[in-house]
Write an enzyme that holds these catalytic residues in place. Structure first.
Site, PDB file in Angstrom:
ATOM      1  N   ASP A   1      38.347  50.405  38.078  1.00 26.55           N
ATOM      2  CA  ASP A   1      38.041  50.289  36.643  1.00 26.55           C
ATOM      3  C   ASP A   1      36.551  50.337  36.310  1.00 26.55           C
ATOM      4  O   ASP A   1      36.121  51.165  35.503  1.00 26.55           O
ATOM      5  CB  ASP A   1      38.703  49.033  36.034  1.00 26.55           C
ATOM      6  CG  ASP A   1      38.527  47.767  36.865  1.00 26.55           C
ATOM      7  OD1 ASP A   1      37.798  47.806  37.883  1.00 26.55           O
ATOM      8  OD2 ASP A   1      39.108  46.730  36.476  1.00 26.55           O
TER       9      ASP A   1
ATOM     10  N   ASP B   1      39.944  41.699  49.340  1.00 24.85           N
ATOM     11  CA  ASP B   1      40.798  42.879  49.369  1.00 24.85           C
ATOM     12  C   ASP B   1      40.190  43.907  50.317  1.00 24.85           C
ATOM     13  O   ASP B   1      38.972  43.994  50.451  1.00 24.85           O
ATOM     14  CB  ASP B   1      40.912  43.495  47.969  1.00 24.85           C
ATOM     15  CG  ASP B   1      41.597  42.547  47.003  1.00 24.85           C
ATOM     16  OD1 ASP B   1      42.569  41.892  47.410  1.00 24.85           O
ATOM     17  OD2 ASP B   1      41.147  42.440  45.837  1.00 24.85           O
TER      18      ASP B   1
ATOM     19  N   ASP C   1      39.285  35.653  46.773  1.00 22.85           N
ATOM     20  CA  ASP C   1      40.154  36.393  47.694  1.00 22.85           C
ATOM     21  C   ASP C   1      39.453  37.663  48.163  1.00 22.85           C
ATOM     22  O   ASP C   1      38.434  38.058  47.611  1.00 22.85           O
ATOM     23  CB  ASP C   1      41.511  36.715  47.054  1.00 22.85           C
ATOM     24  CG  ASP C   1      41.355  37.327  45.685  1.00 22.85           C
ATOM     25  OD1 ASP C   1      40.404  38.110  45.494  1.00 22.85           O
ATOM     26  OD2 ASP C   1      42.180  37.023  44.799  1.00 22.85           O
TER      27      ASP C   1
END
Ligand code: ATP
Ligand code: MG
Length: 410
Positions: A123, A45, A43
């Site tokens: 992160d 983003d 996917d």
């Protein structure tokens, strides 16, 4: 460095539309990382300095989602792209938009910021790369590209603090290190050991999402082994204190089977894995004197699902699937008269049969029940009939009670 042909055209068009409207816009996160590692992203983003409302107003087919973390989903007929606004993650100018609990866990983060600020709330360095498909340039403020080259999972900022803010990052570190064959940086490892217990605090819905990512992506067995080495498996799977040899084997076999299915492009469902993982517990709770106590068996099913739900949510639609697989394990044993035909016709027969084979493999069971059903599926109706007759002549061994699941109770 990145070939735009490997990127969804729809995602690129969204970036371009935002840029035409004088916003900054980049592909970000996992897709950039994967492209640089030679993996096809699943996917895409996008990150932008447009606010959710501005994004919403730019694209007709879009919807603002989330409260803790507001995002915009932009969709066409076949794709859905997530667009997030840059966040500062900084509560200096706290407008009540960044909210943490006593352990430091972020409960809400909706303070907008710049691209550079946005990198610091991500992160790992390898996940904080921003790619502009128009210029072909990558924004890298945290040595993410170098860490991809060195195959390292490095935290952005002190991992002890970052894992307190969001304990799920421990699981993500494990997942990425296996997916990419990267080493986990020493500080990150030690933060996983020290802060792993905070996973107890995470909502079961989020844990279920992570459960699926960990176990349904084709490297379930590898992920499970690493989870065990960090002692984090208990946050995803209900494990009883007397974790039997059979139970460990069964989980391994079920994970292996799932990985094989993913590799062969066959469908996988968390329901099957959950049914397998909880089966030993169900047997233990249903134990009678020498055999399975049916009343206990049926009574325990919901109770066990409820216990697992304290850890990971199990969406409603999987409950009956899981229970069907369990009940069919009993039915597969009973092969008198018309019963085998009924069992065979059950919509969950195939899953139940697959599970039976896994149970046999995990318990070294010599019952030949799996073989019997393998033949039954291949045989024509005359031979099926003969199969049943042959059995009836042997004994009443076809009663599941006689089996008692001894091998699995040890
Ligand atoms: P994959 O989709 O392969 O699981 P991903 O890195 O794309 O990996 P997503 O969950 O899709 O993971 O998140 C997209 C990006 O958002 C990440 O790359 C990271 O930059 C950021 N992100 C996601 N979850 C977190 C988190 N818990 N803490 C900090 N940043 C996160
Ligand atoms: Mg992603």
């Amino acid at each position: 460095m990145i070939d735009n042909k490997k990127i969804s055209k729809f995602a690129i068009s969204i970036v371009e539309d935002l840029q035409k409207n004088n916003f900054q816009a980049y592909l970000v996160g996992g897709c950039v990382r994967d492209l640089l590692c030679g993996i096809t992203p699943k996917d895409f983003d996008i990150a932008t300095n447009a606010t959710p409302n501005e994004i919403r107003n730019t694209f007709k087919a879009s919807r603002i989602i989330g409260r803790r973390f507001k995002l915009v989903h932009i969709f066409n007929r076949s794709e859905l792209i997530e667009v997030a606004t840059f966040r500062s993650g900084d509560d200096e100018a706290n407008e009540g938009n960044l909210v943490t609990d006593q352990s430091g866990k972020i409960l809400r983060d909706n303070i907008w910021g710049t691209l550079e600020q946005d990198t610091f709330r991500r992160d790992f360095t390898i996940n904080a790369l921003y790619y502009c498909p128009t210029s072909g340039k990558i924004e890298d403020h945290n040595s993410g590209i170098a860490h991809i080259k060195n195959k390292k999972i490095v935290s952005i900022g002190d991992p002890m603090k970052r894992f307190s803010e969001d304990p799920v990052r421990s699981l993500r570190a494990i997942r990425f290190s296996n997916k990419l064959s990267f080493k986990i940086d020493r500080d990150v490892k030690s933060a996983i050991y020290k802060k792993g217990y905070l996973l107890d605090n995470i909502s079961n819905a989020r844990m279920f999402d992570e459960f699926c990512k960990i176990f349904l992506s084709g490297i379930a067995e590898k992920n499970f082994n690493k989870l065990v080495s960090f002692n984090l498996n208990k946050y995803l799977i209900l494990t009883s204190p007397s974790n039997s040899h059979f139970s460990q084997n069964l989980i391994k076999e079920a994970l292996k089977n799932t990985d094989k299915r993913v590799k062969n492009d066959q469908s996988v469902t968390p329901g099957f894995l959950i049914a397998a993982m909880l089966w030993p517990e169900l047997l233990k709770k249903s134990r009678g004197d020498k055999e399975i106590n049916l009343r206990k068996f049926f009574r325990s099913m919901d109770q066990i699902l409820r216990n697992q739900q304290k850890i990971t949510a199990i969406p409603r639609k999987f409950h009956s699937y899981i229970k069907d697989i369990w009940v069919l394990q009993l039915k597969l044993h009973s092969r008198i008269g018309k019963q085998p035909y009924k069992t065979f016709k059950h919509p969950r027969f195939r899953a139940a049969y697959d599970f039976l084979l896994i149970r046999e493999r995990a318990s070294n069971c010599q019952s030949n029940l799996g073989d019997w059903w393998t033949k039954f599926q291949k045989n024509n109706s005359a031979s099926q009939k003969q199969q049943i007759l042959d059995l009836n002549e042997v004994s009443e061994e076809n009663s599941f009670k006689k089996f008692g699941f001894q091998e699995e109770l040890i």
